[in-house]
Design a protein around this motif. Structure first.
Motif, short mmCIF file in Angstrom:
data_model
loop_
_atom_site.label_atom_id
_atom_site.label_comp_id
_atom_site.label_asym_id
_atom_site.label_seq_id
_atom_site.Cartn_x
_atom_site.Cartn_y
_atom_site.Cartn_z
N ILE A 25 -13.28 0.55 -9.30
CA ILE A 25 -12.08 1.00 -9.99
C ILE A 25 -12.45 2.21 -10.82
O ILE A 25 -13.25 2.13 -11.75
N VAL A 26 -11.90 3.34 -10.45
CA VAL A 26 -12.27 4.62 -11.05
C VAL A 26 -11.29 4.97 -12.16
O VAL A 26 -10.08 4.83 -12.01
N ALA A 27 -11.83 5.43 -13.27
CA ALA A 27 -10.99 5.78 -14.42
C ALA A 27 -10.23 7.07 -14.19
O ALA A 27 -10.75 8.03 -13.62
N ALA A 28 -8.98 7.09 -14.62
CA ALA A 28 -8.15 8.29 -14.60
C ALA A 28 -7.39 8.34 -15.92
O ALA A 28 -7.46 7.42 -16.74
N ARG A 29 -6.66 9.42 -16.13
CA ARG A 29 -5.95 9.59 -17.39
C ARG A 29 -4.93 8.48 -17.63
O ARG A 29 -4.68 8.09 -18.77
N ASP A 30 -4.34 7.96 -16.55
CA ASP A 30 -3.32 6.92 -16.70
C ASP A 30 -3.87 5.52 -16.48
O ASP A 30 -3.11 4.57 -16.28
N GLY A 31 -5.19 5.34 -16.51
CA GLY A 31 -5.80 4.03 -16.30
C GLY A 31 -6.65 4.02 -15.05
O GLY A 31 -6.89 5.04 -14.42
N GLY A 32 -7.11 2.82 -14.66
CA GLY A 32 -7.97 2.72 -13.49
C GLY A 32 -7.21 2.85 -12.18
O GLY A 32 -6.00 2.60 -12.09
N ILE A 33 -7.95 3.26 -11.13
CA ILE A 33 -7.40 3.38 -9.78
C ILE A 33 -8.21 2.48 -8.85
O ILE A 33 -9.43 2.55 -8.82
N CYS A 34 -7.51 1.65 -8.09
CA CYS A 34 -8.13 0.79 -7.08
C CYS A 34 -7.53 1.14 -5.72
O CYS A 34 -6.30 1.13 -5.58
N ARG A 35 -8.38 1.47 -4.76
CA ARG A 35 -7.89 1.83 -3.43
C ARG A 35 -8.12 0.66 -2.48
O ARG A 35 -9.23 0.13 -2.38
N ILE A 36 -7.07 0.26 -1.77
CA ILE A 36 -7.10 -0.85 -0.83
C ILE A 36 -7.12 -0.27 0.57
O ILE A 36 -6.13 0.32 1.03
N LYS A 37 -8.25 -0.40 1.26
CA LYS A 37 -8.40 0.16 2.60
C LYS A 37 -7.89 -0.86 3.62
O LYS A 37 -8.42 -1.95 3.73
N LEU A 38 -6.85 -0.47 4.33
CA LEU A 38 -6.16 -1.37 5.25
C LEU A 38 -6.68 -1.17 6.67
O LEU A 38 -6.66 -0.04 7.17
N PRO A 39 -7.12 -2.21 7.33
CA PRO A 39 -7.59 -2.06 8.71
C PRO A 39 -6.48 -1.59 9.64
O PRO A 39 -5.44 -2.25 9.76
N ALA A 40 -6.67 -0.41 10.22
CA ALA A 40 -5.67 0.22 11.09
C ALA A 40 -4.35 0.46 10.36
O ALA A 40 -3.31 0.63 10.98
N GLY A 41 -4.37 0.48 9.02
CA GLY A 41 -3.18 0.73 8.23
C GLY A 41 -2.21 -0.43 8.18
O GLY A 41 -1.08 -0.27 7.71
N VAL A 42 -2.62 -1.62 8.64
CA VAL A 42 -1.71 -2.76 8.76
C VAL A 42 -1.73 -3.60 7.50
O VAL A 42 -2.80 -3.94 6.97
N LEU A 43 -0.55 -3.97 7.04
CA LEU A 43 -0.37 -4.80 5.85
C LEU A 43 0.66 -5.87 6.18
O LEU A 43 1.78 -5.54 6.57
N SER A 44 0.28 -7.13 6.06
CA SER A 44 1.27 -8.19 6.31
C SER A 44 2.27 -8.23 5.16
O SER A 44 2.00 -7.76 4.05
N ALA A 45 3.41 -8.82 5.41
CA ALA A 45 4.43 -8.95 4.36
C ALA A 45 3.89 -9.75 3.18
O ALA A 45 4.16 -9.41 2.02
#
Length: 441
Positions: A25-45
């Motif tokens: 989680i990387v710090a930024a001016r507006d708080g931390g940033i967490c990147r969620i890497k999605l396999p093939a861009g797929v996200l279940s509901a």
């Protein structure tokens, strides 16, 4: 199933990097940033609901679609461990921190569904992701090292540069997989090809060769190719390769590419919608998940245009589903001015930003005329974080509400040719609506 490897403490950073990840989680001016890497861009509901819940509970409720078909949560507070554990419990990342960074594989958002595709790339993509996650040697790859697997789909981002790109092609009645380095299939030619069935072996060989040549100072393919030519790199692969003129002269075909509205599938249709300027609220994400459950196949696909696709929507439900998504605040067709605009986080979220680019983009939309380029990017600094390739038009902030205008020109490096200096948003909109030949430096 073997037991999961013990996860490291949640405050352990896999390796120094400024690139966010699930475990970093990387710090930024507006708080931390967490990147969620999605396999093939797929996200279940269900996973979409989990992201919305995490963004509300552990952060400020800001969710972003990225240009690599992922999601990120911004404004994260002090409870990093709680956020990460909630996302892991939803199946949104590996329990091994060192496996998270390397999952940078991009596919068409309609992989497996696009009627123009030569092959369904999803099985090979799953093998490649398993290889990346499960091979300790490949955990040395940079968190930014990226691969593209292109199955010949009509809906394909062909302009984002990647360290390694792979494109399906048909030659002599057989399916092959072409490989290119440090570029993209939209404007480069392949260096070699293998039978498509040998695609996993090709990926393994390329990555092993790269790591033989890489160093801490040369962690990207373009850096390695400064001292080792692309041809010499390919010569060093321990793999039978096809390198005749039919392969070397091949060019990836392009088609008109639309990612909003009703999109053709091999069976049925998909719906493409975009959160304005790539930013979602938890309510928007939950609403999209609800529509996917009720009208689609229960999944969402993230796209490199910072948009979402809902696959497998029945024709009778298309209008009703689009209306529901529009009420949630999604852009549903290319005619809406904000569909033509991208913007980085801006000065409220990034210390390097010189202007509030997202708010500025909303203002610019009202002055964007019909002659303006199809894609206009506002960036708060020269890093241009929100777009992986050079847009037809770029507005580079120089002070709050004031921008320099560049038009893409293959003869000019960087953003292209400088066409206007220190412009207000209204002035920029007026200049963008002029034919190119009428723009003066």
């Amino acid at each position: 199933m073997p037991p999961l490897k013990q996860a490291p403490p949640l405050d352990v950073v896999p390796r120094p990097s400024a690139c966010p990840g699930l475990w970093r989680i990387v710090a930024a001016r507006d708080g931390g940033i967490c990147r969620i890497k999605l396999p093939a861009g797929v996200l279940s509901a269900d996973q979409a609901d989990a992201v919305a819940e995490a963004a509300e509970r552990y952060a400020g409720g800001v969710i972003e679609a990225t240009n690599r078909s992922n999601l990120q949560i911004r404004g994260i507070g002090a409870d990093h461990a709680g956020l990460v554990e909630a996302l892991l419990a939803a199946g949104l990342g590996p329990r091994q921190a060192e496996s998270d960074d390397v999952r940078n594989l991009m596919l068409s958002p309609l992989a497996g569904h696009d009627p123009q595709a030569l092959v369904d790339t999803r099985p090979l993509a799953a093998q490649v992701l398993e290889l990346l996650e499960g091979t300790p040697a490949f955990h040395r790859l940079s968190a930014k090292f990226a691969l593209l697997l292109d199955g010949g789909e009509a809906l394909a981002m062909l302009d984002h540069p990647h360290d390694v790109w792979l494109s399906a092609l048909r030659l002599d009645g057989q399916l092959w997989l072409a490989v290119g380095l440090a570029g993209c299939p939209g404007n480069a030619r392949p260096l070699a090809a293998v039978p498509y069935a040998d695609g996993l072996s090709l990926v393994r060989a390329v990555l092993e060769r790269f790591l033989q040549l890489a160093s801490a100072e040369r962690s990207r393919m373009r850096q390695v190719l400064v001292d080792c030519s692309p041809e010499a790199f390919i010569d060093g692969l321990q793999l039978p390769l096809r390198r005749d003129r039919a392969v070397l002269d091949w060019q990836r075909p392009r088609q008109a590419c639309r990612w909003l509205g009703v999109l053709a599938q091999a069976q049925g249709s998909a719906l493409g919608v975009a959160p304005p300027l790539g930013r979602l609220t938890p309510a928007m994400l939950r609403g999209a998940a609800r529509v996917a459950r009720e009208q689609g196949d229960g999944s969402l696909r993230l796209s490199p245009w910072q948009s979402l696709l809902l696959p497998s929507v029945e024709p009778a439900a298309q209008d009703r589903a689009l209306a529901a998504l529009g009420k949630l605040g999604f852009i549903c067709d290319h005619a809406q001015p904000l569909a033509r605009l991208t913007a980085c986080t801006g000065s409220s979220g990034c210390a390097k930003g010189l202007s509030e680019t997202k708010a500025d983009a909303v203002q610019l939309a009202q002055w964007l005329g019909p002659q303006a380029p199809a894609s206009v990017h506002l960036t708060g600094c020269p890093r241009s974080c929100a777009l992986a390739h050079v847009a037809p038009a770029t507005l580079l902030a120089r002070a709050p509400g004031r921008y320099d205008l560049y038009l893409r020109d293959p003869r000019v490096p960087g953003f292209g040719a400088l066409r206007g200096r220190d412009l207000t948003l209204k002035e920029a909109g007026a200049m963008l609506d002029l034919p190119t030949e009428h723009l003066d430096d």
